[in-house]
Design an enzyme around this catalytic site. Structure first.
Site, PDB file in Angstrom:
ATOM      1  CE  LYS A  42     -11.292   8.139   5.659  1.00  0.00           C
ATOM      2  NZ  LYS A  42     -11.803   7.419   4.475  1.00  0.00           N
ATOM      3  CG  ASN A  69     -18.978  14.975  -5.603  1.00  0.00           C
ATOM      4  OD1 ASN A  69     -19.174  15.643  -6.610  1.00  0.00           O
ATOM      5  ND2 ASN A  69     -18.133  15.324  -4.652  1.00  0.00           N
TER       6      ASN A  69
HETATM    7  P1  NAD Z   1     -21.303  15.406  -1.132  1.00  0.00           P
HETATM    8  O1  NAD Z   1     -21.026  16.370  -0.059  1.00  0.00           O
HETATM    9  O2  NAD Z   1     -20.972  15.763  -2.539  1.00  0.00           O
HETATM   10  O3  NAD Z   1     -22.876  15.039  -1.129  1.00  0.00           O
HETATM   11  C1  NAD Z   1     -23.626  14.800   0.017  1.00  0.00           C
HETATM   12  C2  NAD Z   1     -25.064  15.228  -0.278  1.00  0.00           C
HETATM   13  O4  NAD Z   1     -25.877  14.838   0.818  1.00  0.00           O
HETATM   14  C3  NAD Z   1     -25.249  16.732  -0.451  1.00  0.00           C
HETATM   15  O5  NAD Z   1     -26.034  16.968  -1.611  1.00  0.00           O
HETATM   16  C4  NAD Z   1     -26.030  17.148   0.793  1.00  0.00           C
HETATM   17  O6  NAD Z   1     -26.902  18.248   0.547  1.00  0.00           O
HETATM   18  C5  NAD Z   1     -26.801  15.890   1.076  1.00  0.00           C
HETATM   19  N1  NAD Z   1     -27.318  15.787   2.445  1.00  0.00           N
HETATM   20  C6  NAD Z   1     -26.759  16.214   3.609  1.00  0.00           C
HETATM   21  N2  NAD Z   1     -27.601  15.965   4.628  1.00  0.00           N
HETATM   22  C7  NAD Z   1     -28.682  15.352   4.102  1.00  0.00           C
HETATM   23  C8  NAD Z   1     -29.880  14.835   4.642  1.00  0.00           C
HETATM   24  N3  NAD Z   1     -30.135  14.878   5.949  1.00  0.00           N
HETATM   25  N4  NAD Z   1     -30.778  14.274   3.805  1.00  0.00           N
HETATM   26  C9  NAD Z   1     -30.534  14.198   2.483  1.00  0.00           C
HETATM   27  N5  NAD Z   1     -29.429  14.667   1.925  1.00  0.00           N
HETATM   28  C10 NAD Z   1     -28.510  15.233   2.723  1.00  0.00           C
HETATM   29  O7  NAD Z   1     -20.598  14.040  -0.700  1.00  0.00           O
HETATM   30  P2  NAD Z   1     -20.283  12.753  -1.590  1.00  0.00           P
HETATM   31  O8  NAD Z   1     -18.873  12.807  -2.052  1.00  0.00           O
HETATM   32  O9  NAD Z   1     -21.368  12.529  -2.581  1.00  0.00           O
HETATM   33  O10 NAD Z   1     -20.340  11.630  -0.460  1.00  0.00           O
HETATM   34  C11 NAD Z   1     -21.580  11.173   0.032  1.00  0.00           C
HETATM   35  C12 NAD Z   1     -21.352   9.956   0.915  1.00  0.00           C
HETATM   36  O11 NAD Z   1     -20.652   8.964   0.167  1.00  0.00           O
HETATM   37  C13 NAD Z   1     -20.479  10.238   2.150  1.00  0.00           C
HETATM   38  O12 NAD Z   1     -20.909   9.397   3.197  1.00  0.00           O
HETATM   39  C14 NAD Z   1     -19.103   9.807   1.698  1.00  0.00           C
HETATM   40  O13 NAD Z   1     -18.284   9.452   2.784  1.00  0.00           O
HETATM   41  C15 NAD Z   1     -19.465   8.598   0.840  1.00  0.00           C
HETATM   42  N6  NAD Z   1     -18.404   8.247  -0.098  1.00  0.00           N
HETATM   43  C16 NAD Z   1     -18.090   9.091  -1.130  1.00  0.00           C
HETATM   44  C17 NAD Z   1     -17.054   8.737  -1.977  1.00  0.00           C
HETATM   45  C18 NAD Z   1     -16.708   9.606  -3.155  1.00  0.00           C
HETATM   46  O14 NAD Z   1     -15.808   9.204  -3.933  1.00  0.00           O
HETATM   47  N7  NAD Z   1     -17.366  10.751  -3.371  1.00  0.00           N
HETATM   48  C19 NAD Z   1     -16.335   7.554  -1.765  1.00  0.00           C
HETATM   49  C20 NAD Z   1     -16.689   6.704  -0.711  1.00  0.00           C
HETATM   50  C21 NAD Z   1     -17.739   7.070   0.120  1.00  0.00           C
END
Ligand code: NAD
Length: 415
Positions: free
Chosen positions: A105, A219
């Site tokens: 990382k 996402n």
């Molecule tokens: P993102 O930023 O697109 O989405 C996160 C969402 O969570 C946003 O819509 C935001 O408004 C919402 N949010 C923030 N605080 C909140 C709360 N208190 N209550 C409810 N919703 C809230 O991020 P993402 O890419 O979708 O990633 C989300 C999670 O998944 C993260 O923990 C990330 O590390 C994990 N993740 C994502 C991927 C990927 O490929 N996108 C891969 C592995 C892990």
């Protein structure tokens, strides 16, 4: 703000898995720390002519099963311990899905919202100048993470190729399609997660067409909603939330309409006809499947007793605290832990590396098929460990991952 030192949590998880596996002292110590850490300062020319110094890290946790793999985050609150923890979890995650990779990382302490596009490019290129010697398709393969994206990877790949004087797309993954990216990367994390839910429904006899809720409609959350129909053949999406609020409809939302609304208005909160609920309530709904897809520590000892979902599929990293894990296990809630549930992203990143290595690209159906095979197999390995060792699923996933890495260390004669 994190209420735990994430690295201490990660080390504790390794120790617990090691105890169940009866690993020797040297192996436990080896697996409790990163194999290599880089820390650097990056001088970057800003748009106003000044030079700003940024602090940056790259941590390569373990190489026993293959080159290090993991994202690069641009975040103002980045600390070396958070990156160590994330690099540790990447190591067990790649091992759980049986990829020939280690874990890594990286992070740059910065606030990307305060940087112009050009400053972000300068910073991305400066980072690569600092670490170029230590990364590469056979050493360490970074990818996007918090506040970095395919454009960041494109700049970084270009800088890397300029330094090494050759075409080398496999040094980064999640690149734009036109320059060596893969089909099927965008929804890979959610696709992997929903695939594990399908397998869990079979084992637990849970209705795959039942009610589900998604905390965090970004996402990963949006893609999970869109994939329910394809992978599970249906399901009723009764609640979603984002940082601005949470909404509920007992009759179910149309996932496509919700995604369109979120993309056009920036929030789900104003979706017509929806009942407003609190951020706490969405986690406590009576649903078959709950997807935490937002932040860390959403389920803690404060609300774990109130969780009614039969399956919790952790698309987010670290949404459940260690105390909550034990409570949920005792209550019979089946948690699909993050190192398994969100492993679809790194799995398709690995497919991207493979395609880059022979410059021949698969169609989307092949990516989906191979992702499904990997995640299905990984789910059942974890399930088997859970039954054999009689432990909660996160510890079972750690047992699978740690055992594979420990075996590789032993075969190499390190311990
Ligand atoms: P993102 O930023 O697109 O989405 C996160 C969402 O969570 C946003 O819509 C935001 O408004 C919402 N949010 C923030 N605080 C909140 C709360 N208190 N209550 C409810 N919703 C809230 O991020 P993402 O890419 O979708 O990633 C989300 C999670 O998944 C993260 O923990 C990330 O590390 C994990 N993740 C994502 C991927 C990927 O490929 N996108 C891969 C592995 C892990």
């Amino acid at each position: 703000m994190e209420s735990y030192n994430s690295f201490h949590v990660a080390q504790k998880q390794v120790a617990e898995a090691a105890k169940l596996l009866n690993l020797d002292r040297a192996t436990v110590e080896l697996l409790s720390y990163p194999q290599r850490e880089f820390s650097c300062t990056l001088p970057v020319k800003m748009d106003d002519g000044s030079v700003k110094i940024f602090h940056a890290y790259r941590i390569q946790y373990n190489f026993a099963r293959g080159p290090a793999k993991g994202g690069i985050r641009f975040h103002p609150d980045e600390t070396v311990d958070i990156i160590r923890a994330l690099a540790s979890w990447m190591t067990w995650k790649t091992a759980v899905v049986d990829l020939p990779l280690g874990g890594g990382k990286g992070g740059v302490v910065c606030d990307p919202k305060k940087l112009s596009e050009r400053e972000l490019e300068n910073l991305s290129r400066a980072y690569i100048r600092a670490v170029a010697e230590y990364i590469g398709p056979e050493k360490d393969i970074p990818a996007p993470d918090v506040y970095t994206n395919p454009q960041t990877m494109a700049w970084m790949m270009d800088e890397y190729e300029t330094i090494v004087h050759r075409h080398q797309p496999g040094v980064f993954t999640d690149k734009p399609l036109q320059i060596g990216g893969t089909e099927g990367r965008r929804d890979a994390t959610a696709r992997g997660g929903v695939t594990t839910v399908r397998e869990a429904c079979k084992i637990l006899d849970v209705n795959p067409h039942g009610r589900y809720a998604i905390q965090g409609f970004g996402n990963a959350g949006q893609r999970a909603a869109l994939l329910h129909e394809e992978i599970l053949g249906g399901g009723k999406l009764v609640a979603v939330s984002d940082s601005r609020g949470a909404i509920y409809n007992p009759d179910g939302f149309n996932p496509k309409d919700l995604v369109t609304h979120k993309l056009t208005t920036g929030t789900v909160r104003s979706f017509p006809g929806a009942q407003q609920i609190s951020h706490e309530e969405i986690l406590e709904l009576d649903v078959d499947v709950l997807y935490p897809a937002a932040l860390e520590n959403a389920i803690s000892e404060l609300n774990a007793e109130k969780i009614k979902a039969k399956i919790v599929c952790e698309l987010a990293n670290g949404p459940t605290t260690p105390e909550a894990d034990l409570i949920l296990f005792r209550k019979g809630v089946h948690v699909i832990p993050d190192i398994l549930a969100s492993a679809g992203g790194v799995t398709v990143s690995y497919f991207e590396m493979v395609q880059d290595s022979y410059s021949y690209f698969w169609d989307e159906d092949l990516v989906h098929k191979r992702l499904d095979q990997k995640l299905t197999k990984a789910y059942h390995s974890v399930q088997q460990a859970m039954v054999q060792k009689r432990v909660h699923p996160r510890l079972a996933a750690m047992v699978v991952g740690v055992a594979r890495v420990a075996e590789a260390c032993k075969l190499r004669g390190w311990v």
